[in-house]
Design a protein around this motif. Structure first.
Motif, PDB file in Angstrom:
ATOM      1  N   ALA A   1      -1.436 -19.113 -89.739  1.00  0.00           N
ATOM      2  CA  ALA A   1      -1.211 -17.990 -89.019  1.00  0.00           C
ATOM      3  C   ALA A   1      -2.254 -17.108 -89.643  1.00  0.00           C
TER       4      ALA A   1
ATOM      5  N   TRP B   1      -4.496 -17.366 -79.678  1.00  0.00           N
ATOM      6  CA  TRP B   1      -3.308 -18.580 -81.144  1.00  0.00           C
ATOM      7  C   TRP B   1      -2.619 -17.656 -81.197  1.00  0.00           C
TER       8      TRP B   1
ATOM      9  N   VAL C   1      -0.923 -14.845 -79.093  1.00  0.00           N
ATOM     10  CA  VAL C   1       0.394 -15.775 -79.025  1.00  0.00           C
ATOM     11  C   VAL C   1       0.781 -16.197 -78.563  1.00  0.00           C
ATOM     12  N   ARG C   2       0.033 -18.264 -79.078  1.00  0.00           N
ATOM     13  CA  ARG C   2       1.074 -19.478 -79.452  1.00  0.00           C
ATOM     14  C   ARG C   2       2.404 -18.928 -80.462  1.00  0.00           C
ATOM     15  N   PHE C   3       1.639 -18.510 -81.144  1.00  0.00           N
ATOM     16  CA  PHE C   3       2.538 -18.264 -82.305  1.00  0.00           C
ATOM     17  C   PHE C   3       3.351 -17.491 -82.230  1.00  0.00           C
TER      18      PHE C   3
ATOM     19  N   ASP D   1       5.699 -16.661 -79.393  1.00  0.00           N
ATOM     20  CA  ASP D   1       5.787 -16.789 -78.467  1.00  0.00           C
ATOM     21  C   ASP D   1       6.184 -18.601 -78.833  1.00  0.00           C
ATOM     22  N   GLY D   2       5.964 -18.846 -79.700  1.00  0.00           N
ATOM     23  CA  GLY D   2       5.787 -20.650 -79.615  1.00  0.00           C
ATOM     24  C   GLY D   2       7.231 -21.110 -80.198  1.00  0.00           C
ATOM     25  N   THR D   3       7.084 -21.526 -81.161  1.00  0.00           N
ATOM     26  CA  THR D   3       8.579 -21.766 -82.314  1.00  0.00           C
ATOM     27  C   THR D   3       9.110 -21.110 -82.760  1.00  0.00           C
TER      28      THR D   3
ATOM     29  N   SER E   1       6.662 -21.303 -85.595  1.00  0.00           N
ATOM     30  CA  SER E   1       5.320 -19.744 -85.626  1.00  0.00           C
ATOM     31  C   SER E   1       5.839 -18.724 -85.654  1.00  0.00           C
TER      32      SER E   1
ATOM     33  N   ARG F   1       5.574 -17.451 -89.344  1.00  0.00           N
ATOM     34  CA  ARG F   1       4.343 -17.533 -89.830  1.00  0.00           C
ATOM     35  C   ARG F   1       3.719 -16.640 -88.995  1.00  0.00           C
TER      36      ARG F   1
ATOM     37  N   TRP G   1       2.897 -27.746 -87.260  1.00  0.00           N
ATOM     38  CA  TRP G   1       3.781 -26.946 -86.985  1.00  0.00           C
ATOM     39  C   TRP G   1       2.604 -25.669 -86.198  1.00  0.00           C
ATOM     40  N   VAL G   2       1.615 -25.950 -86.423  1.00  0.00           N
ATOM     41  CA  VAL G   2       0.462 -25.577 -85.358  1.00  0.00           C
ATOM     42  C   VAL G   2       0.374 -26.218 -84.100  1.00  0.00           C
TER      43      VAL G   2
ATOM     44  N   GLU H   1       2.379 -27.916 -82.650  1.00  0.00           N
ATOM     45  CA  GLU H   1       4.218 -27.804 -82.190  1.00  0.00           C
ATOM     46  C   GLU H   1       4.673 -26.359 -81.316  1.00  0.00           C
ATOM     47  N   ALA H   2       3.553 -25.236 -81.702  1.00  0.00           N
ATOM     48  CA  ALA H   2       3.829 -23.886 -81.088  1.00  0.00           C
ATOM     49  C   ALA H   2       2.896 -24.051 -80.224  1.00  0.00           C
ATOM     50  N   ALA H   3       1.793 -24.533 -80.087  1.00  0.00           N
ATOM     51  CA  ALA H   3       1.098 -24.762 -78.562  1.00  0.00           C
ATOM     52  C   ALA H   3       1.272 -25.532 -78.431  1.00  0.00           C
TER      53      ALA H   3
ATOM     54  N   ALA I   1       5.327 -25.908 -77.819  1.00  0.00           N
ATOM     55  CA  ALA I   1       5.965 -25.184 -77.103  1.00  0.00           C
ATOM     56  C   ALA I   1       5.986 -24.096 -75.778  1.00  0.00           C
ATOM     57  N   HIS I   2       4.500 -22.659 -76.424  1.00  0.00           N
ATOM     58  CA  HIS I   2       4.338 -21.998 -76.028  1.00  0.00           C
ATOM     59  C   HIS I   2       3.752 -22.478 -74.100  1.00  0.00           C
ATOM     60  N   ALA I   3       3.037 -23.502 -74.371  1.00  0.00           N
ATOM     61  CA  ALA I   3       2.685 -24.227 -73.228  1.00  0.00           C
ATOM     62  C   ALA I   3       3.539 -24.763 -72.176  1.00  0.00           C
TER      63      ALA I   3
ATOM     64  N   LYS J   1       6.669 -23.223 -72.212  1.00  0.00           N
ATOM     65  CA  LYS J   1       7.651 -21.772 -71.610  1.00  0.00           C
ATOM     66  C   LYS J   1       6.852 -21.205 -70.654  1.00  0.00           C
TER      67      LYS J   1
ATOM     68  N   ARG K   1       8.033 -20.970 -67.196  1.00  0.00           N
ATOM     69  CA  ARG K   1       7.925 -19.039 -66.261  1.00  0.00           C
ATOM     70  C   ARG K   1       6.749 -19.571 -64.573  1.00  0.00           C
TER      71      ARG K   1
END
Ligand SMILES: [Fe+2]
Lengths: 239, 340
Positions: free
Chosen positions: A94, A143, A145-147, A149-151, A154, A157, B314-315, B317-319, B321-323, B325, B329
């Motif tokens: 991050a 990235w 944005v993904r972080f 609006d991710g988990t 993220s 971090r 975690w990276v 997973e974040a990708a 999770a964001h996809a 969402k 939407r």
């Protein structure tokens, strides 16, 4: 060459690119996914290439002329003029991504101004670099944005990264780069960052006064000690 | 970079070839296609053992590319000139790219990349043993390009004609880049040999360390190879380990002489009767020790890969999770439009 941009400004750009590229290159082989490893190395290669072009120009303009490697490997840490953001140790992904985002958002308007400038040798470098910076910006923006609006992890971090890098951004807005207008650059940077933070559902912290970076630059010293180690063991060698 | 000869025993995948006695019509048809030098494509019928054997070989090869990023990556931050730094960074990136296309080629056979990577991380899958040696000096970056990539090319060029289409095509691309890497590696060693006494010594010491492990890259002697017969019947392996090794020695000896370097083998000499160089015996104990996990850097390499993967969890997973969402939407925006 009355249109020539002074060396101090060129070195700020070159050293920022070089140290940032070096930090990114530390990720090579250790990225969070193979695709990302490759993408990050693309940025590293772009910015190291920009650093080389600028250092070659500086070296060529000096009397007597010197070389890009003499400038990169044989200057001491206090002679480097980079933005301190570039030299910081990577931290987690991050923080690495956020640094790239903040720097790319700074470089895009800088290169765009220099591209149109009167120093044509610098303009030639800037023309290429501004295309590359826009691509870097897009990658880093995605990235952030993904972080944001991710988990939850993220999000935690990227917020920690903002907290740790934000104090370095004042320097970025205050620094003088000849051939660019500081106010326009500042507005452009703020507008890019605001847009991305909004998409990432994050709030942008207030822009405080520029904090003075630690004048002993410990991360810069560590970085250069490693980078210059082999070259300095063999000062007369050609590689 | 490289595929180690596939005949390194892999207990899980070792199965006797079923078609030897009483081949079914499908198998006979398949072998006839191979004999006609036709390419087998993903949607084609193929014997289960052929598929498994290819997945094993291609994934080992992919793992080797990715693990192979580590020993050379070790010198990116210390490369002694900006030009060398840039070249090395691009080279290591290319190896990552090779890993990507090889994983994709393995996926065309129905394997999942996640499972393959899991097998690497759990120590079940092998990768080329050469990467379990350390890169102690800058000269090793040159030697790896010159010798290790040189040996890899020798092994891989015949694979460009192998029977499985996606693997053959991946190899064509990989071989082009590898020959570029080899020239760059040779150029690093050449610069050292033309440099100061200390640089030349660095080059010689590096060649001393890498020569024998490089010869081991071609795998066991033909007489000790377990899979060669099957792999050549399937059009996967076209040239035997010993023949490839001999070719490599024959082209490399004059290159070393040109550089003014000595290859560390007292028995190495031209044999006019054979028209080849003779060379000394390979230490197969060392080979098996490293293959079985006891080389100088096996633990470190695997540990680095596992750690990079775990740290990146975690990276990824974040990708995802964001996809997710965004997809949700988009769906709800679409239903709002329909409702309106
Ligand atoms: Fe490769």
């Amino acid at each position: 060459m009355s249109n020539a941009i002074p060396e101090t400004s060129l070195l700020t750009l070159a050293d920022t690119c070089l140290l940032w590229g070096h930090r990114l290159s530390e990720w090579c082989g250790h990225g969070p996914a193979l695709e990302e490893d490759i993408a990050l190395t693309n940025t590293a290669l772009d910015v190291i290439g920009q650093a080389r072009a600028l250092l070659q120009l500086v070296a060529h303009r000096r009397t007597p002329p010197t070389t890009e490697d003499a400038l990169a490997y044989f200057r001491d840490p206090h002679e480097f003029r980079n933005l301190s953001l570039a030299e910081l140790a990577n931290g987690d992904y991050a923080q690495t991504i956020l640094r790239s985002f903040l720097l790319a958002a700074w470089f895009v308007p800088v290169w765009e101004a220099l591209e149109k400038g009167a120093d044509r040798q610098v303009a030639a470098i800037a023309t290429n670099a501004s295309k590359e910076a826009r691509m870097q910006l897009r990658h880093a923006h995605d990235w952030v944005v993904r972080f944001g609006d991710g988990t939850p992890e993220s999000r935690r971090r990227i917020e920690a990264a903002v907290a740790s890098l934000w104090p370095r951004c004042g320097e970025l807005l205050d620094v003088e780069i000849d051939g660019t207008a500081r106010t326009a650059r500042r507005d452009a940077w703020l507008s890019i960052v605001t847009t991305t933070f909004t998409k990432a559902t994050m709030t942008m912290p207030p822009m405080g006064a520029a904090s003075t970076p630690n004048s002993s630059h410990p991360d810069r010293v560590t970085l250069l000690t490693e980078m210059q180690s082999l070259a300095r063991q063999h000062p007369n060698a050609v590689w | 970079m490289y595929t180690q000869a596939l005949d390194v025993p892999d207990i899980a995948a070792q199965q006797a070839a079923p078609h030897a006695h009483g081949a079914s019509p499908a198998e006979a048809n398949f072998l006839a296609r191979i004999a006609r030098d036709e390419k087998i494509e993903p949607q084609d019928e193929m014997p289960e053992d052929y598929r498994k054997s290819l997945i094993r070989q291609i994934s080992q090869h992919a793992h080797s590319e990715v693990v192979g990023m580590l020993p050379e990556g070790n010198w990116i931050t210390r490369a002694p000139s900006l030009k060398r730094k840039e070249i090395l960074l691009a080279k290591v990136q290319d190896e990552g790219g090779h890993g990507l296309y090889l994983y994709s080629a393995a996926e065309t056979l129905g394997a999942s990349r996640d499972d393959l990577v899991d097998a690497l991380h759990s120590g079940k899958a092998k990768y080329s043993s050469i990467f379990n040696y350390p890169t102690d000096s800058w000269a090793d970056i040159g030697t790896i390009g010159w010798l290790v990539d040189g040996a890899a090319i020798m092994n891989q060029v015949p694979l460009c004609r192998c029977s499985y289409g996606p693997y053959a095509r991946a190899m064509i691309r990989v071989c082009k880049e590898e020959s570029f890497h080899q020239r760059q590696g040779f150029d690093i060693v050449r610069a050292l040999c033309e440099g100061t006494a200390a640089q030349k010594q660095m080059a010689q010491e590096s060649v001393n360390r890498w020569w024998w492990p490089t010869l081991m890259m071609f795998g066991p002697h033909d007489s000790d190879s377990e899979h060669t017969g099957q792999a050549s019947a399937w059009g996967i392996k076209r040239i035997s380990n010993d023949d490839l090794r001999q070719r490599f020695v024959d082209v490399t000896v004059p290159q070393a002489a040109f550089l003014g370097l000595t290859l560390p083998d007292a028995l190495l000499k031209w044999n006019a009767d054979r028209g080849h160089y003779d060379f000394g015996p390979i230490d197969w104990n060392e080979f098996w020790r490293v293959v079985k996990g006891d080389g100088p850097c096996n633990a470190e390499r695997l540990n680095d890969r596992v750690q990079a993967f775990d740290d990146g969890g975690w990276v990824r997973e974040a990708a995802a999770a964001h996809a997710d969402k965004r997809a949700r939407r988009a769906v709800s925006a679409a239903s709002v439009r329909i409702a309106a």
